[in-house]
Design a protein around this motif. Structure first.
Motif, short mmCIF file in Angstrom:
data_model
loop_
_atom_site.label_atom_id
_atom_site.label_comp_id
_atom_site.label_asym_id
_atom_site.label_seq_id
_atom_site.Cartn_x
_atom_site.Cartn_y
_atom_site.Cartn_z
N ASP A 400 0.83 -1.21 0.00
CA ASP A 400 0.00 0.00 0.00
C ASP A 400 0.86 1.25 0.00
O ASP A 400 0.55 2.24 -0.69
N ARG A 403 2.31 1.75 -3.47
CA ARG A 403 1.29 2.24 -4.39
C ARG A 403 0.99 3.71 -4.12
O ARG A 403 0.78 4.50 -5.06
N SER A 404 0.97 4.08 -2.87
CA SER A 404 0.70 5.48 -2.52
C SER A 404 1.80 6.39 -3.03
O SER A 404 1.53 7.47 -3.58
N ALA A 407 1.40 6.75 -6.74
CA ALA A 407 0.29 7.63 -7.08
C ALA A 407 0.69 9.09 -6.92
O ALA A 407 0.32 9.95 -7.74
N VAL A 408 1.48 9.38 -5.89
CA VAL A 408 1.93 10.76 -5.69
C VAL A 408 2.86 11.19 -6.81
O VAL A 408 2.76 12.31 -7.32
N ASP A 410 2.88 10.10 -9.84
CA ASP A 410 2.15 10.20 -11.10
C ASP A 410 1.13 11.34 -11.11
O ASP A 410 0.56 11.64 -12.17
N ASP A 411 0.88 11.95 -9.97
CA ASP A 411 -0.09 13.04 -9.90
C ASP A 411 0.56 14.33 -10.41
O ASP A 411 1.52 14.82 -9.82
#
Length: 416
Positions: A400, A403-404, A407-408, A410-411
């Motif tokens: 997790d 993945r977090s 995600a950061v 890719d934002d």
């Protein structure tokens, strides 16, 4: 998956391995019960005069009798007896993992337990560990329910019954009453003190109702109010002697030491057990300076933090395959470390209170049992499911977090 692993192990891994003495004893005792000759010294089945015994607790031999009635007494058949308890263990791990963490952790831990080399070997060994693992897990699941959901009288009665059966499987599991059942009931959420005290008394009453008749039978049959006689006394005699207080057997168990401590004049079983305990007690009393080192060695051995080749050689006497055990013992040592780290992180994240009882009790029971007897890694099987939950929680947490972070990155808003 659990069934396939255990069947394959019995057929293709364990096939050429000879059964150990305890496994033969359980197999013969189960056959005696099935034949209607009762709970007797297995060798007396071939001597013409049956001799009652209380050498080992009765639940696993009774289970063996039931299994042999359904599938026959052959060596392969009786080794398959661990398949059903193994499946039950997997289901209970999923339930407990979900209760302590979430469904994902429960499923991952259940998968790990289904394929655990140590648990697969234990389930196929024709020894009482077949049943102790699911019984301990069932007690933990029920205790967690009582602790978090409040007093439910059906759950309380079931908890006492499971604990009683556990004691009649391995008597050292009496610790689960003190470490899990009673504290869970007394700390039950949203329940008045009077109800909690009544529930605690009920747990004790149910345990006594389950264990008491067997102890009374032993008094009538062999002359002692005990769950078993030779099983605990031989453990003490074989673990408190020169061969286990130093040298390569430090912290382990020695069959020749048991032979040396056993009278040879045909004494009754109770006198034999008394003689073995007396020899062990006297040895410890005169070798107190060596006790700290022996306790450390026993603890190291039971958690597989020892030479895996030495552990595997000793496992080979208990219906295990040497090569399989050489591989599985280092995995146990790693799981002990990773599992504890995962449980600590999980407990902090979920702000556990009394729930710590549920996860700590198996670890404490394993350590106490080893310290009081000897360091055999097969004793740690009751703690492996809880450690697997900790390891699964740690793994899912790392996934997790990764993945977090991804995600950061890719934002677009968070890009530098």
């Amino acid at each position: 998956m659990a069934v396939a692993a255990r069947v394959a192990y019995v057929l293709w891994v364990l096939g050429p391995v000879r059964s150990g003495l305890d496994a033969i004893w359980y197999q013969l005792q189960g056959g005696s019960i099935l034949a209607g000759t009762g709970y007797v010294v297995p060798t007396s089945l071939f001597e013409g005069e049956l001799t009652p015994t209380a050498a080992f607790p009765p639940v696993y031999p009774a289970y063996q009798a039931l299994w042999q009635w359904m599938f026959g007494p052959g060596a392969t058949a009786v080794r398959m007896a661990g398949v059903v308890p193994g499946v039950v263990t997997v289901v209970l791990v999923a339930i407990l993992g979900r209760a302590l963490a979430d469904a994902r952790v429960g499923l991952l831990a259940a998968g790990a337990v289904a394929l655990s080399p140590t648990l697969v070997a234990a389930d196929s060994s024709t020894m009482s560990e077949n049943l102790t693992v699911p019984l301990v897990l069932a007690a933990l699941v029920l205790a967690h329910r009582v602790l978090t959901k409040g007093i439910g009288w059906t759950s309380v009665i079931a908890l006492g019954a499971v604990c009683g059966v556990a004691v009649l499987t391995r008597q050292d599991l009496a610790l689960i009453v003190v470490l899990v059942a009673l504290p869970a009931v007394l700390a039950s959420a949203g329940t008045g003190m009077r109800a909690r005290l009544s529930a605690a008394a009920l747990v004790v009453l149910v345990v006594v109702a389950v264990v008491g008749p067997w102890m009374w039978r032993n008094h009538r049959a062999v002359g002692t109010y005990a769950v078993s006689t030779i099983s605990p006394s031989s453990a003490l005699a074989g673990s408190n002697c020169d061969a286990t207080f130093g040298g390569p057997g430090l912290g382990s168990w020695s069959f020749p030491c048991v032979v040396d401590a056993t009278p040879t004049g045909g004494e009754p079983e109770v006198e034999v057990a008394d003689a073995q305990r007396t020899r062990a007690t006297e040895y410890v009393r005169t070798h107190l300076s060596g006790v700290p080192l022996v306790l450390a060695a026993r603890t190291s051995r039971v958690w597989a933090a020892w030479d895996p080749r030495d552990l595997a050689r000793r496992d080979a006497d208990e219906t295990r395959r040497y090569g399989w055990q050489v591989v599985s013992r280092p995995l146990d040592a790693v799981l002990a470390v990773v599992g504890v780290i995962g449980l600590v992180r999980l407990g902090r994240r979920r702000a556990w209170g009394w729930e710590w009882l549920i996860v700590a009790a198996p670890l404490v029971m394993v350590s106490v049992s080893a310290a009081a007897s000897y360091g055999n890694p097969r004793f740690n099987v009751t703690a492996l499911p809880v450690l697997s939950i900790g390891a699964a929680s740690l793994l899912t947490g790392l996934i997790d977090a990764k993945r977090s972070d991804a995600a950061v990155r890719d934002d677009p808003v968070n890009r530098p």
